[in-house]
Every structure is written in structure tokens, then in C-alpha cells.
Design a protein around this motif. Structure first.
Motif, PDB file in Angstrom:
ATOM      1  N   SER A   2       0.837  -1.194   0.000  1.00 26.20           N
ATOM      2  CA  SER A   2       0.000   0.000   0.000  1.00 26.20           C
ATOM      3  C   SER A   2       0.873   1.246   0.000  1.00 26.20           C
ATOM      4  O   SER A   2       2.000   1.248   0.497  1.00 26.20           O
ATOM      5  CB  SER A   2      -0.897  -0.011   1.246  1.00 26.20           C
ATOM      6  N   ASN A   3       0.344   2.357  -0.547  1.00 25.46           N
ATOM      7  CA  ASN A   3       1.063   3.628  -0.498  1.00 25.46           C
ATOM      8  C   ASN A   3       1.090   4.207   0.904  1.00 25.46           C
ATOM      9  O   ASN A   3       1.861   5.121   1.188  1.00 25.46           O
ATOM     10  CB  ASN A   3       0.433   4.630  -1.467  1.00 25.46           C
ATOM     11  N   GLN A   4       0.195   3.733   1.768  1.00 30.94           N
ATOM     12  CA  GLN A   4       0.154   4.167   3.158  1.00 30.94           C
ATOM     13  C   GLN A   4       0.353   2.937   4.050  1.00 30.94           C
ATOM     14  O   GLN A   4      -0.463   2.023   4.041  1.00 30.94           O
ATOM     15  CB  GLN A   4      -1.190   4.842   3.482  1.00 30.94           C
ATOM     16  N   GLN A   5       1.416   2.899   4.819  1.00 32.87           N
ATOM     17  CA  GLN A   5       1.707   1.739   5.656  1.00 32.87           C
ATOM     18  C   GLN A   5       1.007   1.853   7.012  1.00 32.87           C
ATOM     19  O   GLN A   5       0.736   2.967   7.500  1.00 32.87           O
ATOM     20  CB  GLN A   5       3.215   1.598   5.852  1.00 32.87           C
ATOM     21  N   PRO A   6       0.710   0.727   7.664  1.00 30.97           N
ATOM     22  CA  PRO A   6       0.001   0.756   8.952  1.00 30.97           C
ATOM     23  C   PRO A   6       0.806   1.459  10.046  1.00 30.97           C
ATOM     24  O   PRO A   6       2.040   1.446  10.045  1.00 30.97           O
ATOM     25  CB  PRO A   6      -0.173  -0.734   9.275  1.00 30.97           C
ATOM     26  N   HIS A   7       0.083   2.058  10.952  1.00 35.87           N
ATOM     27  CA  HIS A   7       0.707   2.718  12.101  1.00 35.87           C
ATOM     28  C   HIS A   7       1.358   1.675  13.011  1.00 35.87           C
ATOM     29  O   HIS A   7       0.926   0.520  13.070  1.00 35.87           O
ATOM     30  CB  HIS A   7      -0.341   3.512  12.875  1.00 35.87           C
ATOM     31  N   PHE A   8       2.396   2.081  13.732  1.00 33.66           N
ATOM     32  CA  PHE A   8       2.985   1.211  14.753  1.00 33.66           C
ATOM     33  C   PHE A   8       3.458   2.078  15.906  1.00 33.66           C
ATOM     34  O   PHE A   8       3.668   3.295  15.757  1.00 33.66           O
ATOM     35  CB  PHE A   8       4.150   0.386  14.187  1.00 33.66           C
ATOM     36  N   GLN A   9       3.654   1.452  17.062  1.00 30.13           N
ATOM     37  CA  GLN A   9       4.326   2.100  18.183  1.00 30.13           C
ATOM     38  C   GLN A   9       5.199   1.044  18.843  1.00 30.13           C
ATOM     39  O   GLN A   9       4.694   0.051  19.375  1.00 30.13           O
ATOM     40  CB  GLN A   9       3.348   2.691  19.192  1.00 30.13           C
ATOM     41  N   LEU A  10       6.496   1.261  18.792  1.00 25.40           N
ATOM     42  CA  LEU A  10       7.466   0.305  19.319  1.00 25.40           C
ATOM     43  C   LEU A  10       8.470   1.041  20.189  1.00 25.40           C
ATOM     44  O   LEU A  10       8.770   2.224  19.968  1.00 25.40           O
ATOM     45  CB  LEU A  10       8.208  -0.391  18.166  1.00 25.40           C
ATOM     46  N   ASN A  11       9.030   0.343  21.159  1.00 27.80           N
ATOM     47  CA  ASN A  11      10.031   0.930  22.038  1.00 27.80           C
ATOM     48  C   ASN A  11      11.434   0.659  21.517  1.00 27.80           C
ATOM     49  O   ASN A  11      11.706  -0.421  20.952  1.00 27.80           O
ATOM     50  CB  ASN A  11       9.913   0.352  23.447  1.00 27.80           C
ATOM     51  N   ASP A  12      12.328   1.628  21.732  1.00 23.22           N
ATOM     52  CA  ASP A  12      13.721   1.410  21.373  1.00 23.22           C
ATOM     53  C   ASP A  12      14.430   0.671  22.502  1.00 23.22           C
ATOM     54  O   ASP A  12      13.805   0.274  23.503  1.00 23.22           O
ATOM     55  CB  ASP A  12      14.419   2.730  21.013  1.00 23.22           C
ATOM     56  N   LEU A  13      15.734   0.488  22.373  1.00 26.51           N
ATOM     57  CA  LEU A  13      16.480  -0.297  23.364  1.00 26.51           C
ATOM     58  C   LEU A  13      16.504   0.365  24.739  1.00 26.51           C
ATOM     59  O   LEU A  13      16.745  -0.304  25.747  1.00 26.51           O
ATOM     60  CB  LEU A  13      17.911  -0.518  22.868  1.00 26.51           C
ATOM     61  N   GLY A  14      16.228   1.657  24.783  1.00 28.83           N
ATOM     62  CA  GLY A  14      16.155   2.353  26.058  1.00 28.83           C
ATOM     63  C   GLY A  14      14.763   2.425  26.631  1.00 28.83           C
ATOM     64  O   GLY A  14      14.538   3.062  27.671  1.00 28.83           O
ATOM     65  N   GLY A  15      13.781   1.832  25.954  1.00 28.33           N
ATOM     66  CA  GLY A  15      12.400   1.843  26.423  1.00 28.33           C
ATOM     67  C   GLY A  15      11.599   3.039  25.971  1.00 28.33           C
ATOM     68  O   GLY A  15      10.458   3.229  26.419  1.00 28.33           O
ATOM     69  N   ASN A  16      12.152   3.846  25.074  1.00 28.18           N
ATOM     70  CA  ASN A  16      11.443   5.033  24.597  1.00 28.18           C
ATOM     71  C   ASN A  16      10.545   4.684  23.418  1.00 28.18           C
ATOM     72  O   ASN A  16      10.972   3.975  22.500  1.00 28.18           O
ATOM     73  CB  ASN A  16      12.455   6.098  24.171  1.00 28.18           C
ATOM     74  N   PRO A  17       9.318   5.194  23.395  1.00 28.33           N
ATOM     75  CA  PRO A  17       8.388   4.846  22.308  1.00 28.33           C
ATOM     76  C   PRO A  17       8.680   5.618  21.022  1.00 28.33           C
ATOM     77  O   PRO A  17       9.082   6.780  21.056  1.00 28.33           O
ATOM     78  CB  PRO A  17       7.026   5.232  22.881  1.00 28.33           C
ATOM     79  N   HIS A  18       8.477   4.940  19.892  1.00 25.65           N
ATOM     80  CA  HIS A  18       8.594   5.555  18.569  1.00 25.65           C
ATOM     81  C   HIS A  18       7.423   5.065  17.725  1.00 25.65           C
ATOM     82  O   HIS A  18       6.949   3.936  17.901  1.00 25.65           O
ATOM     83  CB  HIS A  18       9.908   5.178  17.885  1.00 25.65           C
ATOM     84  N   SER A  19       6.993   5.882  16.794  1.00 21.98           N
ATOM     85  CA  SER A  19       5.885   5.502  15.923  1.00 21.98           C
ATOM     86  C   SER A  19       6.198   5.912  14.493  1.00 21.98           C
ATOM     87  O   SER A  19       7.234   6.547  14.217  1.00 21.98           O
ATOM     88  CB  SER A  19       4.578   6.142  16.389  1.00 21.98           C
ATOM     89  N   LEU A  20       5.304   5.564  13.590  1.00 23.54           N
ATOM     90  CA  LEU A  20       5.454   5.946  12.191  1.00 23.54           C
ATOM     91  C   LEU A  20       5.540   7.463  12.098  1.00 23.54           C
ATOM     92  O   LEU A  20       4.682   8.167  12.638  1.00 23.54           O
ATOM     93  CB  LEU A  20       4.254   5.427  11.391  1.00 23.54           C
ATOM     94  N   PRO A  21       6.591   7.989  11.468  1.00 21.47           N
ATOM     95  CA  PRO A  21       6.772   9.447  11.431  1.00 21.47           C
ATOM     96  C   PRO A  21       5.555  10.191  10.846  1.00 21.47           C
ATOM     97  O   PRO A  21       4.918   9.710   9.906  1.00 21.47           O
ATOM     98  CB  PRO A  21       7.995   9.628  10.533  1.00 21.47           C
ATOM     99  N   LYS A  22       5.250  11.341  11.431  1.00 22.28           N
ATOM    100  CA  LYS A  22       4.179  12.196  10.934  1.00 22.28           C
ATOM    101  C   LYS A  22       4.760  13.588  10.662  1.00 22.28           C
ATOM    102  O   LYS A  22       5.564  14.105  11.440  1.00 22.28           O
ATOM    103  CB  LYS A  22       3.054  12.310  11.968  1.00 22.28           C
ATOM    104  N   ASN A  23       4.340  14.165   9.558  1.00 17.06           N
ATOM    105  CA  ASN A  23       4.773  15.516   9.182  1.00 17.06           C
ATOM    106  C   ASN A  23       6.287  15.610   9.019  1.00 17.06           C
ATOM    107  O   ASN A  23       6.878  16.692   9.189  1.00 17.06           O
ATOM    108  CB  ASN A  23       4.284  16.543  10.214  1.00 17.06           C
ATOM    109  N   ARG A  24       6.892  14.476   8.700  1.00 19.37           N
ATOM    110  CA  ARG A  24       8.349  14.446   8.581  1.00 19.37           C
ATOM    111  C   ARG A  24       8.703  13.170   7.810  1.00 19.37           C
ATOM    112  O   ARG A  24       8.100  12.122   8.023  1.00 19.37           O
ATOM    113  CB  ARG A  24       8.950  14.421   9.982  1.00 19.37           C
TER     114      ARG A  24
END
Length: 529
Positions: A2-24
Motif C-alpha cells: 500500500s502507499n500508506q503503511q500501517p501505524h505502529f508504536q514500538l520501544n527502542d532499546l532504552g524503552g522510549n516509544p517511537h511511531s510511524l513518522p508524521k509531518n516528517r
């Protein structure tokens, strides 16, 4: 893709959350630690992060659990390494191999995507990012990198992981109520405590196992196959699959189980009566047609006994459906005086190729190439019929007939009751040593040798069973002198061939009440799609 991929929220190795970039813009790459090509790509990704990280979110989505940190340390990665060990994001993005790279603009639209390591693809990607961000090119020694290297399969494509993800995904075909088992509980003991078991251990029906089982049929999981007495529960394909897992079946057995459930739940077979009678009746299943060889059923040595997974678990699965979907549990609706080991399982295949006669399913109107299950309601057996000395066809046929005199009670005759005779190969050889000896001739011979005068059926001091004394006096000597055979008709005598080539031991199953007051045997074609 798809041209638009599904959203995700995953933690990095330090436990900080990251998600699919928005507006960037974003550069997303899926990797796993033990993939050589991912290790080739990692320094390139780190160089892209250092060159363009001020304008682009460069995210590494890793699948290797504790080894994610090992991967990051090996390549001194400063970019966020996100933990996707359960592989839910890889599943949602439909990743086939790693490394898998997605270059996404600020609106979330995928601009380019590729897999593995083709140096020209990576060079083009680096140039595109530099052009779109107006940042200087990344410092990468492209000449030192391989021109081409294939990727590795994404970890989530491992069948055990993939089936679980399918089962948990939105739109999953699994709709049955889920039961959570505490981590401190023993799963096997929990299933015993919940009453799911027939008294033997069960295989836990995890979502991934049920998904694999459903792969054995083309039928939709929510198709209703039958309504199962006594609780009139709906046996969907999914619920049958769950019980098939618990019984220990393979997915390729599922079409046989579905057909058998459909057969036992007909009004003619009357599984409610079969289950509830104090006489201890149980379904006996005979399988015919090409499916026998396809799923490895036993029709030879030990056909009626233990040691074959297909025979044992198919029969057990049907019994578990009756118990868990229909509610027929021992001590509840099931009120057998003594019980019956066939209530665990009794299923075998006919050795059609060793038989001189039409196979059971052909006798019942099916094509020889059809795969068919036939169910009988039986209360006794298998009971051995031993004759190691007869050499003439009529002799061995006579012995088989005498072996059936025990149905219900030797004293009782003219019974409207089914019997299933399993003739062994050596007895077949004796029957046919002088030429054809048809099934009809065998049935007639059974009736001949079991014919006795009605006077022998009168209740007496030896046995109170049979014709009451008062009735016998009304009948008179002439009527009592008339002979009657064991069975009310040859139609009640069903004959199949099974067993090893060595040993002159046939067997018989003794029936329950046959007809409207009891059960009628039923055959169903197996739907192989």
C-alpha cells in the motif's frame, strides 16, 4: 504494497516509544540480527542517519529479542533500534524478507521500497534523500560494498509465529471464546479441571494450532456443520478444528472429522440416544476411498488397535466434539452402566485392495474413488472370532456366523440389530479358495448356522431372558418348533475387510438398537474441496 503503511508504536532499546513518522520524512528498515545481508546494510543505514537524521527519522525495526542490542553494539548504531520481537509490525507491513527498506515522505506515502542489498538501489536512495532534504550526500564507500546480496526471510514467516499472528490479527477467522490460563497454571491440568477432557491428556488448542488445523479444509471457519445434542450446540468448522487439535490430529485429518461429525449428528444416527443409553453404545467409524492412503490410516496390522495416529485421533476428535460442543459428558447425559472403551475412539480404514468384494462405501451407493466415512452405533467389540483349522469356505463362513451368536446374548434370535463383521485376510483366503464367495452368500451362511428353534428362546431356569413362559404356552409346540436366524434380516450384517496377512482371527462389533427406536448407520462423502 500500500502507499500508506500501517501505524505502529514500538520501544527502542532504552524503552522510549517511537511511531510511524508524521509531518516528517521517514526511512524505515526491518532487520534481524542473524541475517548477513542485514549486517551489510547496518553501516549504510547508520551513515544515512548521521547524514540526514536532522531532517529524516531513520528507524531500524529489529526482530531478534535480546540480540537486538548485540546487533546495535556490533555496528555502533546511534539510530533508534526498535523492538519488534513479536513481529506484529512485520506482519502488518507484510514483510517477506529482511532487510526491507521503506522511504516515506512527510504525508506518510511510500516513495520507494526494496529488499536485500542491491548496491544501485541503496545509492539511488541516498541520492534521493540528499536531493529532497537539500543536505550533503552521506559519506559512504560504495565501492567497498557488494553489488548484490539477497536478503533473509522475515522472522514472522516462521509457521509457528505466522499462524499466531494470523489468529490474533483483525479479521481473524477464529471467533471462539478465548480462555486465558495463568502463567503459574499447568495447561494440561487446567484443561482437565475445565472438563474438556475424555480422561486422557489433551493438546492445548492455541490460536496458532487452530489456524494450522483450519488449513486442512477449504470450508469457512464459521460454517455450521451440525447441531450437536444434547445441548444443541452449533458445531462450526472452527469448533471442530479446536477439538481436533485437542485430540492430537493433523490438519489433513480435518475433512474426515467434519464428515464424521455431520454423520453422527443426523436424526438417523441419533447421537443423543447413542450417548445417553445405559447400554454403552459408541460410534464406530469406517473410512473408505483414497483418503485412507493420503492421511496414512491403518487398515492392516493392528487396524482396530493402538499405534496409528490417524485412526486414534480422528475417532477421538469426534467424541470430543460430542462432549465439548454437545455437552455429552460422562455422569451427565452420558449414563452408560459400564462405559465402553470405544467411547475414547474407534476408527479404522477398510483394506479394500485385499477384499474380493465391493468396498463398504460402494455397497452403499458411492463411487469407488469417493472418500467416505460410515458410522455405526455399537455396544460391544471388537470380539475375536477364532478359527485356525477350517479349510472349506462354508466351514469358515460357519465359524464367522457362530462367532456372531453372542450379539446381545446367544439365546436371543431374530434380532433387528446391526453387527459389523471385520474379516481378516487369511479367512478371506479360505472363503475364496474355491472361487467367488460373495458377501451375500456369507450373510446367508451366517443366518443358516445361527438358526435355532424358537423353543430355545423361551425363558427358563438357565436364563430368564427370551420369550416369557406365558407367551410360549400361547404360541404352542408347533410355532415354537419353527427355526429363526440370529438376525431379522441379512441387511443387519455389515462386512468389511481389515487386518494383517498373518493370523486367522476375525472380529465383530455388536450393535445397539437399530432403526427408529435406536440408530441407523450413516455414510457421508468426505469433502476434499
Amino acid at each position: 504494497m500500500s502507499n500508506q503503511q500501517p501505524h505502529f508504536q514500538l520501544n527502542d532499546l532504552g524503552g522510549n516509544p517511537h511511531s510511524l513518522p508524521k509531518n516528517r520524512p521517514g526511512l524505515i528498515c526491518f532487520v534481524k540480527e542473524d541475517c548477513a545481508t542485514c549486517n551489510t546494510a547496518a553501516p549504510v543505514l547508520e551513515a544515512l542517519h548521521k547524514a540526514f537524521g536532522s531532517a529524516v527519522d531513520v528507524l531500524l525495526i529489529a526482530q531478534s529479542g535480546d540480540d537486538n542490542a548485540t546487533f546495535a553494539a556490533r555496528h555502533a548504531l546511534s539510530m533508534p533500534v526498535l523492538d519488534d520481537t513479536p513481529c506484529k509490525t512485520a506482519f502488518a507491513w507484510d514483510i517477506e524478507s529482511v532487510p526491507s527498506v521503506f522511504w516515506i515522505d512527510a504525508t506518510g506515502t511510500v516513495l520507494s521500497q526494496f529488499e536485500g542489498f542491491i548496491r544501485t538501489d541503496w545509492e539511488t536512495l541516498a541520492a534521493d534523500i540528499s536531493a529532497q532534504t537539500a543536505l550533503p550526500a552521506a559519506q559512504i564507500d560504495w565501492a567497498s560494498l557488494p553489488a548484490w546480496r539477497p536478503g533473509c526471510g522475515s522472522k514472522h514467516l516462521d509457521p509457528a509465529i505466522y499462524d499466531k499472528l494470523r489468529a490474533e490479527a483483525d479479521g481473524s477467522p477464529i471467533h471462539a471464546r478465548r480462555i486465558d490460563v495463568a502463567s503459574s497454571d499447568d495447561v494440561a491440568e487446567f484443561m482437565f479441571d475445565q472438563g474438556f477432557s475424555d480422561g486422557l491428556p489433551l493438546v492445548a488448542p492455541t490460536p496458532e494450532r487452530v489456524m494450522r488445523m483450519l488449513g486442512g479444509t477449504h470450508r469457512a471457519p464459521q460454517d455450521v456443520i451440525a447441531t450437536v445434542p444434547p445441548n444443541m450446540g452449533e458445531a462450526t468448522v472452527e469448533k471442530i478444528a479446536i477439538n481436533a487439535v485437542m485430540a492430537g490430529c493433523k490438519p489433513e485429518y480435518l475433512p474426515v472429522i467434519i464428515a464424521a461429525v455431520e454423520a453422527v449428528c443426523t436424526d438417523e444416527f441419533n447421537i443423543h440416544g447413542v450417548t445417553a443409553t445405559t447400554m454403552g453404545a459408541a460410534p464406530v467409524m469406517v473410512i473408505n476411498g483414497p483418503i485412507r492412503e493420503k492421511i496414512g490410516m491403518n487398515m492392516k496390522l493392528g487396524a482396530l488397535g493402538a499405534g496409528n495416529r490417524a485412526n486414534a485421533t480422528i475417532g477421538r476428535a469426534v467424541r470430543l466434539v460430542v462432549r465439548n460442543v454437545g455437552g455429552a459428558s460422562t455422569g451427565g447425559v452420558e449414563r452408560s452402566t459400564l462405559g465402553n472403551p470405544m467411547k475414547f475412539t474407534m476408527c479404522f480404514a477398510e483394506w479394500e485392495e485385499r477384499s474380493p468384494w465391493p468396498a463398504l462405501h460402494v455397497e452403499r451407493g458411492f463411487d469407488p474413488q469417493d472418500s467416505v466415512v460410515t458410522v455405526f452405533a455399537m455396544t460391544g467389540g471388537p470380539v475375536h472370532i477364532v478359527d485356525q483349522t477350517s479349510r472349506a469356505p462354508d466351514q469358515i463362513a460357519g465359524s464367522l456366523g457362530l462367532g456372531l451368536e453372542g450379539v446381545f446374548l446367544p439365546k436371543l434370535r431374530n434380532l433387528p440389530v446391526d453387527a459389523l463383521l471385520v474379516v481378516c485376510p487369511e479367512h478371506i483366503d479360505t472363503l475364496t479358495r474355491k472361487g467367488d464367495y460373495s458377501k451375500d452368500r456369507l450373510r446367508e451362511r451366517i443366518q443358516e448356522v445361527t438358526s435355532r428353534p424358537l423353543s430355545e428362546m423361551v425363558a427358563d431356569e438357565t436364563s430368564g431372558a427370551g420369550i416369557p413362559q406365558a407367551t410360549a404356552e400361547e404360541m404352542g409346540p408347533e410355532a415354537l418348533a419353527q427355526s429363526v436366524p440370529k438376525f431379522a434380516s441379512t441387511d443387519y450384517i455389515h462386512i468389511v475387510v481389515a487386518g494383517s496377512d498373518a493370523g486367522k482371527f476375525s472380529s465383530a462389533f455388536h450393535g445397539w438398537a437399530t432403526g427408529e427406536v435406536g440408530s441407523v448407520s450413516v455414510s457421508k462423502k468426505i469433502d476434499l474441496g
